[in-house]
Design an enzyme around this catalytic site. Structure first.
Site, PDB file in Angstrom:
ATOM      1  CE1 TYR A 290      27.431 -13.393  42.517  1.00 20.62           C
ATOM      2  CE2 TYR A 290      29.209 -13.101  40.940  1.00 20.62           C
ATOM      3  CZ  TYR A 290      28.384 -13.936  41.662  1.00 20.62           C
ATOM      4  OH  TYR A 290      28.509 -15.303  41.538  1.00 20.62           O
TER       5      TYR A 290
ATOM      6  CG  ASP B  76      23.902 -17.746  35.365  1.00 21.06           C
ATOM      7  OD1 ASP B  76      23.942 -18.352  34.283  1.00 21.06           O
ATOM      8  OD2 ASP B  76      24.486 -18.129  36.391  1.00 21.06           O
TER       9      ASP B  76
ATOM     10  CB  SER C  73      29.985  -7.534  39.028  1.00 22.92           C
ATOM     11  OG  SER C  73      30.790  -8.693  39.051  1.00 22.92           O
TER      12      SER C  73
HETATM   13  P1  ADP Z   1      25.741 -10.495  38.909  1.00 28.02           P
HETATM   14  O1  ADP Z   1      25.573 -11.698  39.813  1.00 28.02           O
HETATM   15  O2  ADP Z   1      27.005 -10.557  38.079  1.00 28.02           O
HETATM   16  O3  ADP Z   1      25.576  -9.207  39.635  1.00 28.02           O
HETATM   17  P2  ADP Z   1      23.022 -10.286  37.813  1.00 28.02           P
HETATM   18  O4  ADP Z   1      22.383 -11.181  36.810  1.00 28.02           O
HETATM   19  O5  ADP Z   1      22.421 -10.276  39.192  1.00 28.02           O
HETATM   20  O6  ADP Z   1      24.579 -10.674  37.820  1.00 28.02           O
HETATM   21  O7  ADP Z   1      23.016  -8.796  37.258  1.00 28.02           O
HETATM   22  C1  ADP Z   1      23.861  -8.348  36.232  1.00 28.02           C
HETATM   23  C2  ADP Z   1      23.108  -7.358  35.371  1.00 28.02           C
HETATM   24  O8  ADP Z   1      22.280  -8.058  34.444  1.00 28.02           O
HETATM   25  C3  ADP Z   1      22.175  -6.432  36.143  1.00 28.02           C
HETATM   26  O9  ADP Z   1      22.377  -5.112  35.659  1.00 28.02           O
HETATM   27  C4  ADP Z   1      20.797  -6.935  35.773  1.00 28.02           C
HETATM   28  O10 ADP Z   1      19.835  -5.883  35.772  1.00 28.02           O
HETATM   29  C5  ADP Z   1      21.034  -7.424  34.362  1.00 28.02           C
HETATM   30  N1  ADP Z   1      20.068  -8.386  33.799  1.00 28.02           N
HETATM   31  C6  ADP Z   1      19.231  -9.238  34.430  1.00 28.02           C
HETATM   32  N2  ADP Z   1      18.522  -9.963  33.538  1.00 28.02           N
HETATM   33  C7  ADP Z   1      18.930  -9.566  32.300  1.00 28.02           C
HETATM   34  C8  ADP Z   1      18.579  -9.905  30.956  1.00 28.02           C
HETATM   35  N3  ADP Z   1      17.655 -10.841  30.686  1.00 28.02           N
HETATM   36  N4  ADP Z   1      19.205  -9.270  29.938  1.00 28.02           N
HETATM   37  C9  ADP Z   1      20.141  -8.336  30.178  1.00 28.02           C
HETATM   38  N5  ADP Z   1      20.519  -7.963  31.406  1.00 28.02           N
HETATM   39  C10 ADP Z   1      19.923  -8.554  32.465  1.00 28.02           C
END
Ligand code: ADP
Length: 162
Positions: A119, A32, A115
């Site tokens: 999460y 995000d 997630s």
């Molecule tokens: P949530 O709160 O839904 O768990 P997160 O962002 O913490 O969301 O993590 C969701 C997934 O996105 C994780 O597998 C994380 O490693 C991945 N992630 C983080 N940054 C990026 C990025 N720039 N591009 C793709 N995936 C990412």
């Protein structure tokens, strides 16, 4: 076609990228935060006008400074042990995002592992749920990209796709 890559989702040249957002659409850490940084401040302004999004649902904005034309913001469930409807909510994130994308004529779309970061959703179970939904929608898109952020995640998805 379903393609698994290990990439930063903000770099992908697809019609739409999916964001693992929070229910206030306020931006945060993880994917995000990366999407908001890369899209620029107009993304937060657009999100602010939407009034939030319930868990399991999705909303759409422009991509602004991103290569992607659209960002689909979906709110994954927080994992609390599996008895709180997490599986249905996570499946709904993927399916609702696909439906919203199709309504906007999206042909190529990229998903992060919703997630499975902050999460706390168990990764293998989340991947099974994601693929279950994305396999159903595959014929309706030109390309669905599963965008992993680690080698381990990429290996997990590739092993489940075989
Ligand atoms: P949530 O709160 O839904 O768990 P997160 O962002 O913490 O969301 O993590 C969701 C997934 O996105 C994780 O597998 C994380 O490693 C991945 N992630 C983080 N940054 C990026 C990025 N720039 N591009 C793709 N995936 C990412």
């Amino acid at each position: 076609m379903i393609q698994v890559v290990r990439e930063d989702i903000t770099r992908l040249h697809v019609d739409a990228i999916v964001n693992a957002a929070n229910s206030r659409l306020s931006g945060g850490g993880g994917v995000d935060g990366a999407i908001h940084r890369a899209a620029g401040p107009r993304l937060a302004a657009a999100c602010g006008q939407l009034g939030g999004c319930p868990t399991g649902q999705a909303v759409i904005t422009g991509g602004f400074d991103l290569p992607a034309r659209w960002v689909i913001h979906t709110v994954g469930p927080v994992w609390t042990g599996g008895q709180a409807g997490e599986a249905d909510l996570l499946a709904s994130c993927y399916c609702t995002s696909c439906q919203l994308a199709l309504a906007h004529d999206v042909r190529t779309i990229a998903f992060p592992a919703i997630s499975t970061g902050v999460y706390g959703y168990p990764k293998a179970e989340a991947a099974r749920i994601a693929l279950n939904c994305l396999r159903d929608y595959q014929p309706k898109f030109e390309r669905i990209v599963i965008c992993c952020f680690s080698d381990a995640d990429r290996d997990l998805y590739e092993s489940l796709l075989d």
